[in-house]
Design an enzyme around this catalytic site. Structure first.
Site, PDB file in Angstrom:
ATOM      1  N   LYS A 115      27.879  27.715  41.771  1.00 20.39           N
ATOM      2  CA  LYS A 115      26.783  27.505  42.851  1.00 20.39           C
ATOM      3  C   LYS A 115      25.426  27.998  42.175  1.00 20.39           C
ATOM      4  O   LYS A 115      25.437  28.978  41.591  1.00 20.39           O
ATOM      5  CB  LYS A 115      27.278  28.008  44.151  1.00 20.39           C
ATOM      6  CG  LYS A 115      26.659  27.346  45.268  1.00 20.39           C
ATOM      7  CD  LYS A 115      27.349  25.756  45.633  1.00 20.39           C
ATOM      8  CE  LYS A 115      27.097  25.456  46.931  1.00 20.39           C
ATOM      9  NZ  LYS A 115      27.925  24.381  46.990  1.00 20.39           N
TER      10      LYS A 115
HETATM   11  N1  GLU Z   1      27.170  21.026  46.914  1.00 22.75           N
HETATM   12  C1  GLU Z   1      28.468  19.949  47.152  1.00 22.75           C
HETATM   13  C2  GLU Z   1      29.460  21.089  47.525  1.00 22.75           C
HETATM   14  O1  GLU Z   1      29.339  21.994  48.289  1.00 22.75           O
HETATM   15  C3  GLU Z   1      28.765  19.266  45.991  1.00 22.75           C
HETATM   16  C4  GLU Z   1      28.950  19.860  44.679  1.00 22.75           C
HETATM   17  C5  GLU Z   1      29.233  18.969  43.553  1.00 22.75           C
HETATM   18  O2  GLU Z   1      29.324  17.805  43.773  1.00 22.75           O
HETATM   19  O3  GLU Z   1      29.250  19.557  42.322  1.00 22.75           O
HETATM   20  O4  GLU Z   1      30.593  20.665  47.559  1.00 22.75           O
END
Ligand code: GLU
Length: 426
Positions: A115
């Site tokens: 993240k």
């Molecule tokens: N931000 C989204 C999540 O928390 C998508 C992450 C992604 O598609 O890599 O799952």
């Protein structure tokens, strides 16, 4: 309950990181994860902190702090969104990276979790300032990301346009187009059909399956949604397709309630003109706290973490809690809901997995330069969602636990299994 962080995690210490660690400990205990695998499965592998200078339209230069945490590298590149939000800090980003790991492993995707984030209110930036921030953040991240290293995507406060700027920045640096460096891009630059709506539609699909299991007709069901960004709004549209009535929605400016149903098209038009629901007159005004306690069949927190707490867990009036947000329910609230026994929880790492599943499809399509139709994408998504949901139900029956712990034990177990198989080097 004050749960101390484990040794070695002082960098990330925060309420949300402790919450993710507590979930891990409960799940690891349930599957009797061997001691020599615990800490190395739990704690994030590495992180990068950067300062991001941005020249504002008034000529001043402001410096924002940005982060990227890569939780584990045992199954492939890391994967996860980038969040632009004022409350972002390294502990929150680390917790969100852990959840990405369990989410990807649960769905069978060949990724570790990651993240990223910047502590900034993107609503206060002009388009030019947002572009400057996005490009400079990616520039600082260049040694840390890449199609085989770490693949970012949108999260709260970021969108397709931000991903396009990041893909462009990375590509200019490398000297050729590298669409697979981020997912959630516009289709024009290698994005996937169906990615924009994937998280919200996935949430709605899993809710429909849950209602089927409970013998509840979707057309007799009402929905309350906290958060009207990409996820909340796309979920609302999919719920409407199923004949469900959306009775309340909200965003950071507050919410609106109408037991007879809200006019979604009017809400969407208002948000696209005004950037928020503020000033809409589509129902009775409610606060975000009041909204969570409204009577409904399905409650969908689709915004920040830690909104279902001991203060409101006993007051929820829903049959199903569909966690579109990551980490919306605190450990203490979980215990209250478990004791109540009358709210079915679709846990975050299952509920919102549609987004990263279609991100995976996007990455695969970019790597092979062969693109699928929307119908192909949505059909493949439904197969993975149903398979993942069934695996959680099976695990729940097998080890007799909550749906959250069933999902966590599967995700954590797979990461630990990969680490055990690869061994410890040197
Ligand atoms: N931000 C989204 C999540 O928390 C998508 C992450 C992604 O598609 O890599 O799952």
């Amino acid at each position: 309950m004050n749960i101390p962080a484990q040794p070695g995690s002082t960098l990330y210490d925060s309420d949300v990181f402790r919450m993710a660690c507590r979930q891990f400990d409960l799940a690891a205990d349930l599957i009797a994860l061997p001691a020599d695998l615990r800490e190395r499965t739990k704690l994030p592998k590495r992180c990068l902190t950067v300062t991001v200078p941005v020249k504002h339209d008034d000529g001043t230069v402001r410096v924002y702090e940005g982060y990227r945490v890569q939780h584990h590298l045992s199954l492939g590149p890391t994967k996860g969104g980038i969040r632009f939000h004022p409350s972002v800090n390294i502990g929150e980003v680390a917790a969100l990276a852990m959840w990405m790991s369990w989410k990807c492993a649960l769905a069978g995707l060949p990724y570790g979790g990651a993240k990223g984030g910047v502590a900034v209110d993107p609503g206060k930036l002009s388009r030019r300032e947002l572009e400057g921030l996005s490009r400079r953040y990616m520039q600082e991240m260049i040694p840390f990301v890449g199609p085989n290293i770490d693949v970012p995507a949108p999260d709260m406060g970021t969108n397709e346009q931000v991903m396009a700027w990041m893909m462009d920045t990375y590509s200019i640096q490398v000297g050729n187009s590298v669409p697979a460096v981020v997912t959630g891009k516009p289709i024009a630059v290698g994005g996937s059909e169906g990615r924009r709506e994937a998280t919200g539609r996935g949430v709605a699909h899993l809710v429909r399956r849950q209602l089927e299991a409970m013998g509840i007709d979707p057309r007799e069901s009402t929905v309350v949604i906290q958060g009207f960004g990409n996820v909340g709004a796309e979920a609302a549209l999919a719920f409407r397709e199923y004949g469900m009535r959306i009775v309340a929605i909200s965003d950071v400016s507050g919410g609106f309630h109408n037991p007879r149903g809200l006019d979604l098209d009017a809400a969407l038009a208002h948000v696209s003109a005004k950037r928020s629901l503020a000033g809409w007159n589509g129902g009775d005004a409610v606060t975000n706290e009041e909204l969570l306690e409204l009577p409904c069949t399905v409650l969908v927190p689709a915004a920040l973490e830690r909104v279902i707490t001991p203060a409101n867990a006993s007051k929820l009036r829903c049959r199903v809690l569909a966690e579109a947000a990551n980490g919306p329910t605190t450990n203490e609230a979980d215990l209250i809901l478990e004791a109540r026994g009358d709210v079915e929880i679709i846990p975050d790492i299952l509920c919102n997995t549609g987004g990263v599943v279609v991100s995976y499809f996007e990455w695969v399509q970019d790597l092979q330069s062969l693109f699928w139709t929307r119908d192909e994408v949505l059909a493949k998504l439904a197969v993975i969602l149903d398979r993942t949901r069934e695996s959680v139900e099976k695990q729940r029956r097998k080890i007799r636990c909550t749906r959250r712990l069933a999902a966590l034990t599967l995700g954590i177990g797979r990461v630990a299994e990969a680490k055990a198989a690869r061994g410890l080097f040197p």
